[in-house]
Scaffold this active site. Structure first.
Site, PDB file in Angstrom:
ATOM      1  N   ARG A  25     -17.512   0.178  -1.778  1.00 42.56           N
ATOM      2  CA  ARG A  25     -16.808  -0.590  -2.825  1.00 42.56           C
ATOM      3  C   ARG A  25     -17.327  -2.038  -2.894  1.00 42.56           C
ATOM      4  O   ARG A  25     -18.115  -2.370  -3.770  1.00 42.56           O
ATOM      5  CB  ARG A  25     -15.293  -0.528  -2.571  1.00 42.56           C
ATOM      6  N   ASP A  26     -16.936  -2.876  -1.936  1.00 41.38           N
ATOM      7  CA  ASP A  26     -17.375  -4.279  -1.952  1.00 41.38           C
ATOM      8  C   ASP A  26     -18.906  -4.335  -1.937  1.00 41.38           C
ATOM      9  O   ASP A  26     -19.540  -5.135  -2.632  1.00 41.38           O
ATOM     10  CB  ASP A  26     -16.816  -5.001  -0.715  1.00 41.38           C
TER      11      ASP A  26
ATOM     12  N   HIS B  94     -11.567 -10.098   6.820  1.00 36.86           N
ATOM     13  CA  HIS B  94     -12.569  -9.642   5.834  1.00 36.86           C
ATOM     14  C   HIS B  94     -13.522 -10.822   5.607  1.00 36.86           C
ATOM     15  O   HIS B  94     -13.230 -11.729   4.833  1.00 36.86           O
ATOM     16  CB  HIS B  94     -11.837  -9.243   4.558  1.00 36.86           C
TER      17      HIS B  94
ATOM     18  N   HIS C  41     -17.140 -12.524   4.592  1.00 40.71           N
ATOM     19  CA  HIS C  41     -18.456 -12.454   3.945  1.00 40.71           C
ATOM     20  C   HIS C  41     -19.398 -13.383   4.710  1.00 40.71           C
ATOM     21  O   HIS C  41     -18.968 -14.379   5.315  1.00 40.71           O
ATOM     22  CB  HIS C  41     -18.338 -12.839   2.463  1.00 40.71           C
TER      23      HIS C  41
ATOM     24  N   CYS D 179     -18.639 -10.504  -4.588  1.00 41.30           N
ATOM     25  CA  CYS D 179     -17.660 -10.308  -5.653  1.00 41.30           C
ATOM     26  C   CYS D 179     -18.237 -10.852  -6.957  1.00 41.30           C
ATOM     27  O   CYS D 179     -18.631 -12.015  -7.018  1.00 41.30           O
ATOM     28  CB  CYS D 179     -16.360 -11.014  -5.298  1.00 41.30           C
TER      29      CYS D 179
ATOM     30  N   ASN E  84     -20.996  -8.825   2.825  1.00 48.92           N
ATOM     31  CA  ASN E  84     -19.961  -8.808   3.883  1.00 48.92           C
ATOM     32  C   ASN E  84     -20.613  -8.875   5.256  1.00 48.92           C
ATOM     33  O   ASN E  84     -21.810  -8.620   5.417  1.00 48.92           O
ATOM     34  CB  ASN E  84     -19.198  -7.484   3.812  1.00 48.92           C
TER      35      ASN E  84
HETATM   36  P1  HMG Z   1      -6.782  -7.309 -18.187  1.00 53.08           P
HETATM   37  O1  HMG Z   1      -7.808  -7.242 -19.281  1.00 53.08           O
HETATM   38  O2  HMG Z   1      -6.095  -8.615 -17.931  1.00 53.08           O
HETATM   39  O3  HMG Z   1      -5.674  -6.158 -18.372  1.00 53.08           O
HETATM   40  O4  HMG Z   1      -7.496  -6.821 -16.865  1.00 53.08           O
HETATM   41  P2  HMG Z   1      -4.708  -5.880 -19.588  1.00 53.08           P
HETATM   42  O5  HMG Z   1      -3.478  -5.300 -18.973  1.00 53.08           O
HETATM   43  O6  HMG Z   1      -4.603  -7.079 -20.475  1.00 53.08           O
HETATM   44  O7  HMG Z   1      -5.452  -4.702 -20.408  1.00 53.08           O
HETATM   45  C1  HMG Z   1      -6.614  -4.935 -21.188  1.00 53.08           C
HETATM   46  C2  HMG Z   1      -7.367  -3.620 -21.327  1.00 53.08           C
HETATM   47  O8  HMG Z   1      -7.849  -3.200 -20.042  1.00 53.08           O
HETATM   48  C3  HMG Z   1      -6.498  -2.477 -21.844  1.00 53.08           C
HETATM   49  O9  HMG Z   1      -7.345  -1.596 -22.568  1.00 53.08           O
HETATM   50  C4  HMG Z   1      -6.070  -1.778 -20.579  1.00 53.08           C
HETATM   51  O10 HMG Z   1      -5.754  -0.420 -20.765  1.00 53.08           O
HETATM   52  C5  HMG Z   1      -7.326  -1.906 -19.740  1.00 53.08           C
HETATM   53  P3  HMG Z   1      -7.277  -1.536 -24.168  1.00 53.08           P
HETATM   54  O11 HMG Z   1      -5.861  -1.207 -24.486  1.00 53.08           O
HETATM   55  O12 HMG Z   1      -7.670  -2.903 -24.648  1.00 53.08           O
HETATM   56  O13 HMG Z   1      -8.289  -0.462 -24.509  1.00 53.08           O
HETATM   57  N1  HMG Z   1      -7.002  -1.872 -18.296  1.00 53.08           N
HETATM   58  C6  HMG Z   1      -7.583  -1.064 -17.411  1.00 53.08           C
HETATM   59  N2  HMG Z   1      -8.559  -0.140 -17.546  1.00 53.08           N
HETATM   60  C7  HMG Z   1      -8.900   0.540 -16.427  1.00 53.08           C
HETATM   61  N3  HMG Z   1      -8.338   0.341 -15.220  1.00 53.08           N
HETATM   62  C8  HMG Z   1      -7.378  -0.583 -15.056  1.00 53.08           C
HETATM   63  C9  HMG Z   1      -6.971  -1.328 -16.189  1.00 53.08           C
HETATM   64  N4  HMG Z   1      -6.053  -2.302 -16.374  1.00 53.08           N
HETATM   65  C10 HMG Z   1      -6.080  -2.623 -17.670  1.00 53.08           C
HETATM   66  N5  HMG Z   1      -6.841  -0.787 -13.844  1.00 53.08           N
HETATM   67  C11 HMG Z   1      -7.733  -6.244 -14.547  1.00 53.08           C
HETATM   68  C12 HMG Z   1      -6.853  -6.920 -15.602  1.00 53.08           C
HETATM   69  C13 HMG Z   1      -7.181  -6.572 -13.188  1.00 53.08           C
HETATM   70  C14 HMG Z   1      -7.681  -4.738 -14.773  1.00 53.08           C
HETATM   71  C15 HMG Z   1      -9.191  -6.752 -14.693  1.00 53.08           C
HETATM   72  O14 HMG Z   1      -9.201  -8.158 -14.593  1.00 53.08           O
HETATM   73  C16 HMG Z   1     -10.142  -6.172 -13.693  1.00 53.08           C
HETATM   74  O15 HMG Z   1     -10.434  -4.986 -13.719  1.00 53.08           O
HETATM   75  N6  HMG Z   1     -10.718  -7.007 -12.825  1.00 53.08           N
HETATM   76  C17 HMG Z   1     -11.708  -6.571 -11.857  1.00 53.08           C
HETATM   77  C18 HMG Z   1     -11.345  -7.101 -10.523  1.00 53.08           C
HETATM   78  C19 HMG Z   1     -12.336  -6.662  -9.485  1.00 53.08           C
HETATM   79  O16 HMG Z   1     -12.662  -5.506  -9.364  1.00 53.08           O
HETATM   80  N7  HMG Z   1     -12.833  -7.640  -8.672  1.00 53.08           N
HETATM   81  C20 HMG Z   1     -13.719  -7.352  -7.582  1.00 53.08           C
HETATM   82  C21 HMG Z   1     -13.004  -6.763  -6.416  1.00 53.08           C
HETATM   83  S1  HMG Z   1     -11.980  -7.940  -5.530  1.00 53.08           S
HETATM   84  C22 HMG Z   1     -13.014  -8.502  -4.264  1.00 53.08           C
HETATM   85  O17 HMG Z   1     -14.180  -8.199  -4.249  1.00 53.08           O
HETATM   86  C23 HMG Z   1     -12.415  -9.304  -3.152  1.00 53.08           C
HETATM   87  C24 HMG Z   1     -12.176  -8.473  -1.882  1.00 53.08           C
HETATM   88  O18 HMG Z   1     -13.367  -7.860  -1.438  1.00 53.08           O
HETATM   89  C25 HMG Z   1     -11.624  -9.380  -0.776  1.00 53.08           C
HETATM   90  C26 HMG Z   1     -12.435 -10.650  -0.561  1.00 53.08           C
HETATM   91  O19 HMG Z   1     -13.659 -10.568  -0.398  1.00 53.08           O
HETATM   92  O20 HMG Z   1     -11.809 -11.703  -0.572  1.00 53.08           O
HETATM   93  C27 HMG Z   1     -11.128  -7.378  -2.126  1.00 53.08           C
HETATM   94 MG    MG Z   2     -14.920  -8.885  -0.278  1.00 55.29          MG
END
Ligand code: HMG
Ligand code: MG
Length: 323
Positions: free
Chosen positions: A18-19, A219, A221, A252, A261
């Site tokens: 994933r990450d 966690h 990086h 990210c 990571n």
């Molecule tokens: P949004 O656009 O604010 O959501 O996204 P919304 O509720 O306004 O909906 C807009 C559209 O998105 C709608 O579709 C929803 O159905 C769709 P439309 O009606 O316009 O056709 N939608 C979705 N589709 C699929 N799956 C969903 C979903 N939710 C809404 N779950 C959202 C908000 C959070 C979904 C968006 O901002 C997003 O996907 N962000 C990606 C975040 C991400 O993956 N970041 C990387 C991982 S985090 C990380 O790496 C850190 C970590 O490793 C720890 C660390 O290192 O610190 C964990």
């Molecule tokens: Mg991370």
């Protein structure tokens, strides 16, 4: 100080699929992703992330998460005793996870407002309100939940983060009844002192005084080369769950400058050397990561893996073929 240091055992939580892959510039073939996941499980990984039920247009590398879970259902990816998790940011993500048959999810917010907004389009308060419903429904469905607090040490938009700010968000997540919270150094700025300042009070509060109702994971990086030192500092204050990524893949897409990571190979080498059990076979793990690095067509950042690759070459051993 930890009750016992070094600990007898560390749970390695593998985030490579994933990450590790979410930030890859080039598309990773579905078959290669499955081979990587299977290689990690066969090397002894017991908990791992398989994907993210996030917006596929924002994180295209995770768009095939349903297909990955399909492979689990069909037996093409054999979990054995391993537990799989996927990121879930909201109710829609949970519905997708349930439909895919996921048994473990991870919700994720941040210690800083700017990063929460950029990453998940919500304020910290909004994310916690959304997670309250997600966690309650996941519990009804007997799905295990993990939580992340990103930018716990530093934020790409707000700079240094005060420990009390990060601790406060972990406490709010814990109040939702999440049994394991991973404290994230998203952009790899932490040093061991900062790790102790954030994690020692959390371990005392959540693992000692409350009888392990909430477990704290680290966690890290490795953007500035401090991830392994930070992992050691976390262990010293009693953390027994560490996230890491095969080969040191990772980053990210919403955190400018974030790179890979803590590499699982580097972590397992350290643990083996200190006599700490992880259940992971370093040779099998390295062969898997080396093969995957060849598929990607570039060396990975893990220092142990680079040494392993040189040693294989010197001995003319054709390691690193994914089955
Ligand atoms: P949004 O656009 O604010 O959501 O996204 P919304 O509720 O306004 O909906 C807009 C559209 O998105 C709608 O579709 C929803 O159905 C769709 P439309 O009606 O316009 O056709 N939608 C979705 N589709 C699929 N799956 C969903 C979903 N939710 C809404 N779950 C959202 C908000 C959070 C979904 C968006 O901002 C997003 O996907 N962000 C990606 C975040 C991400 O993956 N970041 C990387 C991982 S985090 C990380 O790496 C850190 C970590 O490793 C720890 C660390 O290192 O610190 C964990
Ligand atoms: Mg991370």
């Amino acid at each position: 100080m930890a009750k016992r240091f070094p600990p007898r055992q560390i749970e390695v939580f593998e985030v490579g699929v994933r990450d590790g892959l979410q930030n890859e510039a080039r598309a990773v073939r579905f078959e290669d992703k499955i081979r990587l996941a299977q290689g990690l499980i066969d090397a002894g990984v017991r908990r791992l992330e398989l994907g993210a039920f996030v917006r596929p247009d924002l994180v295209p590398q995770m768009a095939d998460t349903e297909r990955v879970y399909g492979a689990v259902r069909e037996g093409a990816l054999k979990l054995g005793r391993a537990k799989a998790y996927a990121l879930v940011p909201n109710r829609k993500g949970l519905d997708r996870a349930i439909a895919a048959g996921a048994k473990g999810i991870a919700v994720f917010t941040a210690a800083t407002e700017s990063f929460a907004r950029k990453n998940i389009g919500m304020s910290i308060d909004e994310s916690l309100a959304v997670f309250a419903e997600v966690v309650a429904e996941a519990k009804r469905k007997r799905i295990e939940v993990r939580g992340y607090v990103s930018t716990a040490f530093g934020c790409p938009f707000e700079g240094k983060v005060a420990p009390k700010k990060a601790i406060a968000v972990v406490e709010r997540l814990a109040k939702l009844g999440i049994p394991e919270i991973s404290v994230g150094d998203t952009i790899g700025v932490a040093t061991p002192k900062g790790v102790v300042d954030v994690m020692a009070p959390l371990v005392t509060r959540f693992e000692r005084k409350s009888g392990k109702k909430t477990r704290i994971a680290g966690h890290f990086h490795d953007t500035r080369g401090t991830a392994l030192a930070n992992a050691l500092a976390a262990m010293e204050v009693g953390v027994t769950i560490l996230d890491s990524s095969a080969g040191g893949l990772g980053g990210c897409p919403f955190a400018p400058g974030a790179t890979g990571n803590l590499a699982t190979e580097d972590l397992v080498y350290l643990l083996d050397g200190m006599g700490i059990r992880s259940g992971i076979d370093l040779e099998k793990l390295s062969a898997t990561s080396l093969a995957f690095s060849r598929l990607l067509g570039r060396p990975l950042s893990s220092r142990y893996l680079q040494a392993y690759a040189s040693a294989c070459e010197a001995r003319n051993e054709p390691r690193g073929a994914l089955r």
